[in-house]
Design a protein around this motif. Sequence first.
Motif, PDB file in Angstrom:
ATOM      1  N   GLY A 111      31.017  21.497  44.726  1.00 27.23           N
ATOM      2  CA  GLY A 111      31.173  20.048  44.816  1.00 27.23           C
ATOM      3  C   GLY A 111      31.251  19.386  43.459  1.00 27.23           C
TER       4      GLY A 111
ATOM      5  N   SER B 163      26.782  14.488  40.735  1.00 26.31           N
ATOM      6  CA  SER B 163      27.332  13.755  41.879  1.00 26.31           C
ATOM      7  C   SER B 163      27.070  12.252  41.752  1.00 26.31           C
ATOM      8  CB  SER B 163      26.746  14.282  43.185  1.00 26.31           C
ATOM      9  OG  SER B 163      25.346  14.110  43.199  1.00 26.31           O
TER      10      SER B 163
ATOM     11  N   ASN C 182      34.428  10.202  47.583  1.00 25.01           N
ATOM     12  CA  ASN C 182      34.335  11.480  48.280  1.00 25.01           C
ATOM     13  C   ASN C 182      35.637  12.249  48.140  1.00 25.01           C
ATOM     14  OD1 ASN C 182      34.561   9.074  50.409  1.00 25.01           O
ATOM     15  ND2 ASN C 182      36.028  10.671  50.948  1.00 25.01           N
ATOM     16  N   CYS C 183      35.573  13.511  48.548  1.00 25.71           N
ATOM     17  CA  CYS C 183      36.791  14.313  48.559  1.00 25.71           C
ATOM     18  C   CYS C 183      37.682  13.809  49.693  1.00 25.71           C
ATOM     19  CB  CYS C 183      36.466  15.796  48.733  1.00 25.71           C
ATOM     20  SG  CYS C 183      35.897  16.245  50.378  1.00 25.71           S
TER      21      CYS C 183
ATOM     22  N   THR D 265      32.492  16.160  50.714  1.00 27.79           N
ATOM     23  CA  THR D 265      31.706  16.148  49.485  1.00 27.79           C
ATOM     24  C   THR D 265      31.661  14.715  48.979  1.00 27.79           C
ATOM     25  OG1 THR D 265      32.535  18.363  49.003  1.00 27.79           O
ATOM     26  CG2 THR D 265      31.488  17.190  47.204  1.00 27.79           C
TER      27      THR D 265
END
Length: 140
Positions: free
Chosen positions: A65, A69, A127-128, A133
């Motif tokens: 990921g 983050s 996010n993806c 993710t």
Amino acid sequence: MNKKLMKSWPFLAIGLAAILVIGGLIIFFQGNSMVPSALDRGQTVQEEEDLSNYEIVTVEINDKGFSPSHIEVKQGVPTKINFKKVTNLTHITSLVSEDFDMLQYLEKGDNYYTVDTTLEPGTYNFNCGMYMTFGTLTVK
């Protein structure tokens, strides 16, 4: 000989069909990339950008990921986030954020996103493209 041909024709037909299918798949997938790139959209590759006037925040994208983050930036400071994709062995091929209107396709290596300097202080989600993710961007 006619009896031999009558007995073996199903095997010959299956063998020929298998060869045609495998050959077709090899030709179809040879060199094709499933990820859209700038060149696929008719754009030209730009020269390397001067990053000296920007604060750079790097986020590594790997098979686990985003790392980190959570990103923090200062309001009004010109900032670029370098979403550095270190492997193609990940489901993350694009980034999306409805909070700050981001849609970015990723290629292996450096992928710079310019943060809007007019973003209000707060926390924004990204996010993806598959919504599997997640990460956050905090503007202070």
